[in-house]
Structures are given as C-alpha cells and as structure tokens.
Design a protein around this motif. Structure first.
Motif, PDB file in Angstrom:
ATOM      1  N   TRP A 142     -13.686 -12.863  -3.347  1.00  0.00           N
ATOM      2  CA  TRP A 142     -14.308 -12.858  -4.589  1.00  0.00           C
ATOM      3  C   TRP A 142     -13.833 -12.046  -5.843  1.00  0.00           C
ATOM      4  N   LEU A 143     -13.374 -10.905  -5.538  1.00  0.00           N
ATOM      5  CA  LEU A 143     -12.592  -9.842  -6.595  1.00  0.00           C
ATOM      6  C   LEU A 143     -11.447 -10.699  -7.218  1.00  0.00           C
ATOM      7  N   VAL A 153      -7.645  -2.709  -2.286  1.00  0.00           N
ATOM      8  CA  VAL A 153      -7.679  -2.612  -3.764  1.00  0.00           C
ATOM      9  C   VAL A 153      -6.647  -1.294  -4.104  1.00  0.00           C
ATOM     10  N   VAL A 154      -6.724  -0.231  -3.420  1.00  0.00           N
ATOM     11  CA  VAL A 154      -6.158   1.058  -3.571  1.00  0.00           C
ATOM     12  C   VAL A 154      -4.528   0.652  -3.202  1.00  0.00           C
ATOM     13  N   LEU A 171      -9.023  -5.547 -14.591  1.00  0.00           N
ATOM     14  CA  LEU A 171      -8.279  -4.612 -13.777  1.00  0.00           C
ATOM     15  C   LEU A 171      -7.009  -5.320 -13.524  1.00  0.00           C
ATOM     16  N   PRO A 172      -5.842  -4.450 -13.796  1.00  0.00           N
ATOM     17  CA  PRO A 172      -4.566  -5.182 -13.358  1.00  0.00           C
ATOM     18  C   PRO A 172      -4.276  -5.584 -11.789  1.00  0.00           C
ATOM     19  N   LEU A 173      -3.596  -6.454 -11.514  1.00  0.00           N
ATOM     20  CA  LEU A 173      -3.103  -6.870 -10.137  1.00  0.00           C
ATOM     21  C   LEU A 173      -4.436  -7.373  -9.446  1.00  0.00           C
ATOM     22  N   LEU A 174      -5.452  -7.839 -10.054  1.00  0.00           N
ATOM     23  CA  LEU A 174      -6.691  -8.528  -9.337  1.00  0.00           C
ATOM     24  C   LEU A 174      -6.606  -9.596  -8.366  1.00  0.00           C
ATOM     25  N   THR A 221      -3.163  -2.068  -3.432  1.00  0.00           N
ATOM     26  CA  THR A 221      -2.518  -3.071  -4.378  1.00  0.00           C
ATOM     27  C   THR A 221      -2.250  -2.563  -5.718  1.00  0.00           C
ATOM     28  N   LEU A 222      -3.157  -1.494  -6.141  1.00  0.00           N
ATOM     29  CA  LEU A 222      -2.984  -0.848  -7.657  1.00  0.00           C
ATOM     30  C   LEU A 222      -2.037   0.285  -7.360  1.00  0.00           C
ATOM     31  N   LEU A 223      -2.066   1.126  -6.321  1.00  0.00           N
ATOM     32  CA  LEU A 223      -1.534   2.358  -6.128  1.00  0.00           C
ATOM     33  C   LEU A 223      -0.261   2.620  -5.419  1.00  0.00           C
ATOM     34  N   LEU A 224      -0.589   1.973  -4.203  1.00  0.00           N
ATOM     35  CA  LEU A 224       0.485   2.017  -3.144  1.00  0.00           C
ATOM     36  C   LEU A 224       1.667   1.022  -3.097  1.00  0.00           C
ATOM     37  N   ARG A 225       1.275  -0.047  -3.221  1.00  0.00           N
ATOM     38  CA  ARG A 225       2.192  -1.340  -2.937  1.00  0.00           C
ATOM     39  C   ARG A 225       2.948  -1.413  -4.029  1.00  0.00           C
TER      40      ARG A 225
END
Length: 891
Positions: A436-437, A123-124, A445-448, A126-130
C-alpha cells in the motif's frame, strides 16, 4: 583373561566415551589371543609379541575404531535428541490446540506487533540502511552550492559551471546534472487522440553512465545528440514504456511527437531505476531528454549536480578540492555585488536522499519497538496465568521424573511456536502495508516505490520472532525455575488465593506495560500537537477554496499575443457558474520555484547582496484567486505592459529590508542584477510560505506575465470557488479546449492538495506513531483487564467469604477498581518520568511545541486512567455478582 577395571562399568554413567570403549575392546581381543597362544605352549613374552604381530598396526586399528565409535555415538545422540524434540513438538501442538483461545489471542497479538516491526524495519532499511539502487552507490556525491546570502538555502549550478567542473576536477570520475525546474506535465505527447501531458526531465549526456544505469533496451544519448540543432531523442522510463507502448520490444527507433517535435526513442530504462523516488520524491517521470547546454547558457543556475568519486577518494578529499575550486568556476551573475562565485557543500547521495529523515525514522523504529515490548509484556502476563493454571500438570510431571530443564524447554518451545506463527502472519501483514505504501504518490518520501521485503527483512523477522519468544517466556520461566514442588501443588489446587510472588510478578508486568504505553502516548501526542500547529500556520494564502490546472497555449514568444490569450482564458473561465475569480501564474507556491535577485535602486548593500527572491509571473486576479492579502498598493493590471518600465509587487519581508521605514509604493527595484531591467513597486502582499509551512517565509516578488521583459516558464490557471473542484473540472477543460484544441488533459488540482503534499512526510510519521500509540493503548487495556480479571477469578472464594460476612456490592467493586487504579497510577508515574527523558530526544521533530507540553501529558494521564477504569470495571462488576454460597461450596 583379565577383566576390565570395575570402575569402567560406572564411568558410562558420566556419558559415552568411544575412545575408551575402543581401547577396552582391542585390549580384550589382544589379551584373549595371548591366552590362546600360551595355552598352545608359547612363552608369555613370546605369545605377547606374536599376538601384536598378528594384530598388525595396532594404532591405526585403534584410530579407525575410535572414528567409527564417535560417528555412531553422534548418530545415536542426534537420533535421541531428534526423538525428544519431536516428542516435545507433538506435545506442544496438542497443548496449544487444546487451549485454542489462548493460542489465537497470542498469535493475533504477535501478528500485529511483529507485522508492524517488519513493515517499519523495511522502511528504515530502504531509506537508511540499504545502499541506493546504483552500482557502488557509496561513490555517488550530491554537489550543492551554499548561497552565501542565505545560509539555510542552496542553489543549483549554471551549465558553464558544470562543464568547467567536469574539466578541472581531480577527485571525481564523472560529474553530471539534471534540470532542476521541471514540473509535472511539462511535456505534451501528441497523437491521434487528445494531447497527453507527460513529465520529462532534461539530463546531461553522461547522467545515466555516471549513476551506473544501463538501458534495458537501446542505448544512452550519443555525443551528436547533446549539441544544438541535433535531432530530438528521448529515453523512456520503464513504467511509461509498459503503460503507453505495452512493453513493445521493438520500440527503439520509433518516433513520437513531443510538443510538436518528432522525437526518436533511443532507449528504455530498467524497472529498477525510478528517478522520482531518488531525486524528486512523489513524482513520476515518463521520459528523459538530453540537456542542450548551448541552449541553456543564459538560463542561470538550473542544473542540480551529482558526481561519482574516483576509487579510493574520500568525501573529505573531494570537499577540500571543491573548497578551492568552486569559487573559481564561472558564475552566472555578471555583477560583482551579486556574488563572487560558488561555494562547496558536498554530501553523499544517500544522505541527500534520506539524511533529513534519519531522526524521524529512528523515532518511528523506537515506537514500533515499544509495541513489541508491550505485546511481550502482555503475553508474559498471559503465560503466567496459564502456567499458574498448569501448576498441577507441571508438579505431576516433576514428580514423575521430568526435570525443570525439560519443563522450561517445553514452555520455550510453546512460546517459539506461537512467535513463529505470529511472524508468518506478520510477514503477510507487513507485505500488505508495504504494498500500500509503495503506491502512495501523495506521500513525498524518497525511495517509497522501492519498498519491499528482502532477505534482510526476513532475517530481521526471524530475529524478532526469536527475541519475542524469549522475552515473553522469561518471567514464566523464572517463576517455574525458582518455584518449589510443594508450592506448585498448593497453588494448583483450589486454594483461597494465589501465591503472593505470582501476583506481585503480574502486577509488575502491568506497571511496565502502562509505563511503555505512557511513553508512546506522550510521543504521539507531542508529534500530533506539532502537526496541528503546522496546519494552523498562516500560509499567506487560502488554499481551501482554490484549485489549479496547467494551461497550454502558443503565443509564438510574442508578449502582446500572450496577453490577449491569457485575458481571453480568464474572461471565459470567470463566466463559468461557481467560479468567483481566476488568475494565472507561471509557478505556484509549495512546488518547484525559481529565484531572481532584487535590489533597491540607489541603495548599497553588503558584499554578498540580498537573498535571492522567489519570482512569480502573474496575471491580474491571481492574488485574489489564491486568497493572498494585498497589504498596500494595487494588483497588477492588463495595462502594465510598458516596454520601458515593468511593475512589481513585493512581499512584506522584501519591503522591510529594501526600504526600511519608507513607503515602498512607487520605489524602483532592480530585477536580477539589471539583467531584466527596472520595475516600479505598485503593491505589497503578506508573506507567503513558498516551500513549506515549517520554514520561515522568504523573499517574493510578483511580476506581470505579459510584460515583454520577462519570459514565463509555464502557466497555471487558479480559480477560486465555493464548489467542489471536481464539479468544475469538465467546464474548465471545455473552455481551455475551445480556446486551444491542443490543450492536454491536465487535472484540476485543489491547492489544498499542494499543501497536503508539502506536509505529507510529517503527516505520514504522525499517523504511524499515532496508530502505534493506539495499538499500545489497546494492548495495555487488554493487559490490565487480563490481570484484574484473573485476580478476580483466583480470589473467588475470598470475595465470596467477604460478601457472606457483609461486604456490599459497591465495596467489592470499589476494591477491584482501586486495585486497578493503583497499578495504573504506578505505571503512569514511571512512564511520565521516562516520557520526560525521551521527549527531549524528539525535540528536533517538534514544531512550535515544547517537549514538556502540559496538555499532552494531561491528555495521556486522562486517557490511561479512562482505559484503566473501563478495563477494571468489567471484572469488578463480575466480582460483585459472585454468589457467596456457590463460592463457599466450591471450597
């Protein structure tokens, strides 16, 4: 012939030396040849020269021999090490298979800890690093207009401002935009069956090229398709193409009916592009149509802008250009007191998408890191107990010649195998969690939807597995490295107790485990308290008994006809059993909203005027259906359709600002800089949280949906009922279909769903942190139980002697429980101090909650003491049942 130096025989003990061996061998053969020549009658010096001549290039032969010797030595060392490694592996497998209970428990703990870590890291990542899933995504910039009249809000741009910016910018390759007020189900797909609601987004013609998105099939919009009166065209999203058209490869050029207009499909986007996940979290977009700027000139600020920087241009340079250029762009308001131009606020698209979640994600990452630490402490305690039980084995192996390094390496290998097994199963757990998420549309949430385990996550899994194995084998390794053979033999036998250093080490681990659990519980408790405070906020309406459904009708632009249709809909719907009241609005709180200006006639304001006001075009009954409180005045009536004078209901904030100390009823308001004329105030309603429960209510006004001065952008029927909305869905849809057979199959959505969706990011993080805190508490309980239970087992003879000397069952139980509480209270003291420090780091995530909330800390203490009592009571009860005779006989 001379013999080799005697010391070369012993030099081999220090390790192989291929160079010296080759030199010795060549020297032996050279001297042997010299001796042969001397025996044949040659002079010694001549014999030496002849021998060298016969040998040829001595140095080359020497180098070849050295290389061959080194290669053989490396092969030999590799073979030996591989043999030792395989021997250790076989022994490790046999040892772990023999102790299946320990292995299964350890792997289960590691599976939960590593699986949670990998899922959160993904999750981190996808949302912050990538980077965002666009080519050269670091060049993409989100362009905002800061509202000078409301510092915390930002506005979109008008289409003419976008076109001016495209022409005048020197720092951007391209600037594009998309219509920012499209809601779900805003387009109808008309076919053989009932009309189907779709979600469509109007985008600038260069939107996809600017992002670097190339259609999977077909092409982008052409220049001829983005002008007035051009033929309608659309580009489909990949999921919609696959779902609606069964991924038909021949779809390009086919015509579909959208809102009664034949529309040609010119392209299909790739499955890697998800508009909603980047620009509108939680929404699913079905198709895209070109924004016709000529038709949108009078719509005001409607376009959200994105730009791509030129190579080598920095964000600071673009910001500097925007600061001077933006105030000169064409402003959609004509009145000077409504604003003098746009203001610049640029950020990377990545920061726009996930920047606000950065602190929450870091807290979540820290929480799952603590779970891994607690698991490592737990396993370290188990390994200490296991190594104590294997003391005799280690002592015997040491006595037979095995070095400490070999035994410690064996222990590390066991830890690594357990950790790798836990990592493999943890990957499966993480894969299930992410799957599931990624399908939770209710979480905004973005990019989920793009969550997945990539190569970076796999590398992180391996790193976590290795780090975990080193962490939980550290303490047992230290004990093994510093212990003595005599102590090991003594503790391996049937002693009356265990070594003090061993017991002290295990106690320290329990204290650390409780302290970590304490920090987790406090953090989760503070976030949970904040979330409860969010739920307690008075939204200004009552969502619990209301539901909404989109309504489709055709009034031909005639407000009189519109009033007749809407009145008929409400009369029919209110006759449905279970419906208490109903109303219609073109917008709903906590969804996409638009804003207009409002002023008090005859009043002068500061340079930048007043903040923009959220506007809702409503029918009679809407306020009651939403459960809104009318503070004074009256509701809108069907008769409020005077072409000369409109009516308006304002919220308390507007009334206090525009008419301070006065009665606003009957006052005249200027709507949107007089572009929509004047309106008489007929009522005041309580403030409504129109964006979220965590932000202060803004300015709101409610105008008649049937007034000729205004044009609604849609229609949402709101009903109030004590029955479950699902039980009324078919009846409501039946009424709508009777009035308009072309009514699409919209869903009747509870208003509470909108509230839940607005708070879904906070709920998501709170639930995850709470789950991790619960897991940490469980692991702490297992750790306490394991230490106390092991201590009771090791003290069996001691307890038996005490009971033989007269100690009662109560005394024995009390002693064990007090030992448990002593360790727990020490951990709570350490953890409380750490919690006070760490709580300050999450202050920005708290809502109406102090980081030193006494209730949270008290709850943490009670929870840990309760867990400690339960964990300590079971071993205490077992200790009190020890038979003194059996215990003494075992001595």
């Amino acid at each position: 012939m001379r013999s080799n130096h005697f010391w070369r025989r012993y030099d081999r003990l220090l390790g192989p030396d291929p160079a010296s061996d080759v030199n010795d061998e060549l020297r032996f053969h050279l001297e042997a040849r010299i001796e042969d020549l001397i025996a044949q009658g040659w002079e010694p010096e001549a014999a030496r020269q002849e021998a060298k001549r016969q040998f040829g290039d001595f140095r080359t032969v020497q180098q070849i021999g050295q290389r061959m010797g080194e290669k053989m030595e490396r092969r030999k060392r590799f073979t030996e090490r591989l043999s030792v490694l395989l021997q250790d592996l076989r022994y490790t497998f046999r040892t772990l298979a023999r102790d299946r209970g320990f292995s299964i428990v350890s792997i289960l703990i590691l599976t939960l800890a590593i699986g949670a870590n990998v899922a959160v890291f993904s999750v981190v990542n996808t949302l912050l690093l990538r980077p965002l899933p666009f080519p050269n995504a670091q060049q993409l910039i989100r362009i905002h207009d800061l509202d000078p009249k409301a510092a915390e809000s930002s506005r979109p741009f008008s289409t003419d401002a976008l076109q001016e910016l495209q022409q005048r910018t020197r720092t951007f390759q391209q600037v594009t935009g998309y219509f920012g007020f499209s809601g779900p189900g805003n387009v109808k797909l008309i076919g053989k069956d009932q009309p189907r609601p779709l979600t469509g987004i109007s985008v600038a013609g260069n939107f996809f090229p600017t992002l670097g998105v190339k259609p999977l099939l077909g092409r982008n919009f052409s220049a001829e398709e983005i002008v007035r009166n051009s033929r309608p065209v659309a580009i489909l999203s990949y999921p919609f193409w696959k779902r609606q058209f069964a991924a038909d490869p021949l779809i390009i050029g086919k015509v579909i009916n959208l809102d009664g207009n034949p529309t040609t499909i010119v392209g299909v986007l790739p499955d890697t592009f998800d508009f909603g996940s980047v620009f509108s979290p939680g929404s699913k977009v079905d198709l895209f149509t070109p924004a016709i700027f000529a038709d949108m000139e009078d719509w005001g600020n409607t376009m959200n802008l994105v730009g791509r920087l030129k190579p080598g241009v920095t964000l600071a340079q673009a910001q500097a250009e925007a600061a001077s250029l933006f105030p000169q762009l064409h402003y959609n308001f004509k009145r000077p007191d409504m604003g003098v131009g746009y203001s610049a606020d640029l950020s990377t698209l990545k920061d726009y998408v996930s920047g606000k979640l950065r602190r929450s994600l870091i807290v979540l990452w820290c929480a799952v890191g603590m779970i891994l630490l607690i698991a490592c402490v737990n396993l370290s305690s188990l390994l200490l107990a296991r190594s104590a039980a294997r003391s005799r084995e280690f002592a015997i192996r040491t006595a037979l010649g095995a070095g400490r390094a070999r035994i410690i390496r064996q222990l590390l290998m066991e830890s690594l195998l357990l950790s790798l097994a836990g990592a493999v199963l943890g990957l499966g757990l993480a894969y299930g969690i992410l799957g599931w998420l990624s399908h939770q549309n209710s979480i905004a949430l973005p990019l989920l939807s793009s969550l997945h385990i990539d190569s970076t996550a796999l590398a992180w899994t391996l790193l976590v597995a290795i780090a975990a194995s080193l962490l939980f084998s550290l303490m047992p390794g230290i004990r093994l490295a510093t212990g003595s053979l005599q102590e090991a033999l003594k503790e391996g036998g049937q002693a009356t107790g265990e070594g003090k250093s061993h017991q002290r080490m295990r106690s320290v681990l329990v204290v650390c485990e409780v302290a970590l659990a304490c920090v987790l519980l406090v953090g989760a408790g503070l976030l949970l308290r904040s979330f409860l405070h969010v739920l307690d906020v008075d939204l200004g309406f009552q969502p619990s008994h209301s539901a909404a459904i989109s309504v489709s009708y055709d009034d031909g632009g005639d407000p009189v006809k519109r009033g007749v249709i809407l009145q008929q809909i409400l009369q029919r719907v209110e006759q449905i059993p279970g419906v208490e009241t109903a109303g219609i609005s073109d917008n709903l709180p906590l969804t996409i909203n638009r804003s207009w200006g409002i002023d008090a006639k005859g009043h002068a304001y500061r340079k930048h005027g007043v903040p923009d006001t959220f506007v809702y075009l409503v029918t009679p009954g809407y306020l009651r259906a939403m459960g809104m409180h009318l503070v004074q005045g009256r509701d809108i009536a069907w008769e409020d359709t005077d072409k000369k004078q409109a009516v308006v209901i304002v919220n308390e904030t507007v009334a206090r600002y525009l008419w301070p100390g006065e009665d606003p009823i009957g006052k005249i308001a200027i709507i949107n800089g007089s572009s929509h004329g004047y309106a008489q105030v007929i009522g005041v309603v309580a403030d409504v949280h129109e964006t979220s429960a965590e932000t202060a209510p803004g300015w709101q006004m409610y105008l008649s949906e049937t007034a000729p001065q205004f044009g609604p952008v849609g229609a949402h029927l709101v009903i109030r009922t004590k029955l479950p909305p699902a039980s009324l869905a078919s009846s409501v849809m039946g009424v709508l279909r009777e009035i308009n057979p072309a009514q699409p199959a919209y869903q009747l959505v509870p208003i509470q769903t909108l509230v839940d969706r607005a708070s879904s990011p906070r709920r998501f993080f709170v639930l995850l942190v709470a789950a991790f805190a619960g897991l940490g508490l469980l692991l702490a309980a297992l750790g306490i139980y394991g230490v106390i239970s092991y201590s009771v087992t090791r003290r069996t003879q001691e307890i038996g002697i005490r009971m033989a000397l007269g100690a009662t069952t109560g005394i024995v139980q009390r002693g064990v429980v007090l030992d448990t509480l002593r360790l727990t209270l020490a951990g709570i003291a350490l953890g409380a101090a750490a919690s006070l420090a760490s709580a300050r780091l999450i202050t920005s995530l708290l809502f109406a909650t102090s980081p030193w909330d006494a209730t949270t800390y008290a709850g943490m203490i009670v929870a840990l003491i309760a867990v400690a009592l339960v964990s300590g009571y079971l071993p205490a009860r077992r200790a009190s049942r020890i038979n003194p005779l059996i215990a003494l006989r075992s001595q």
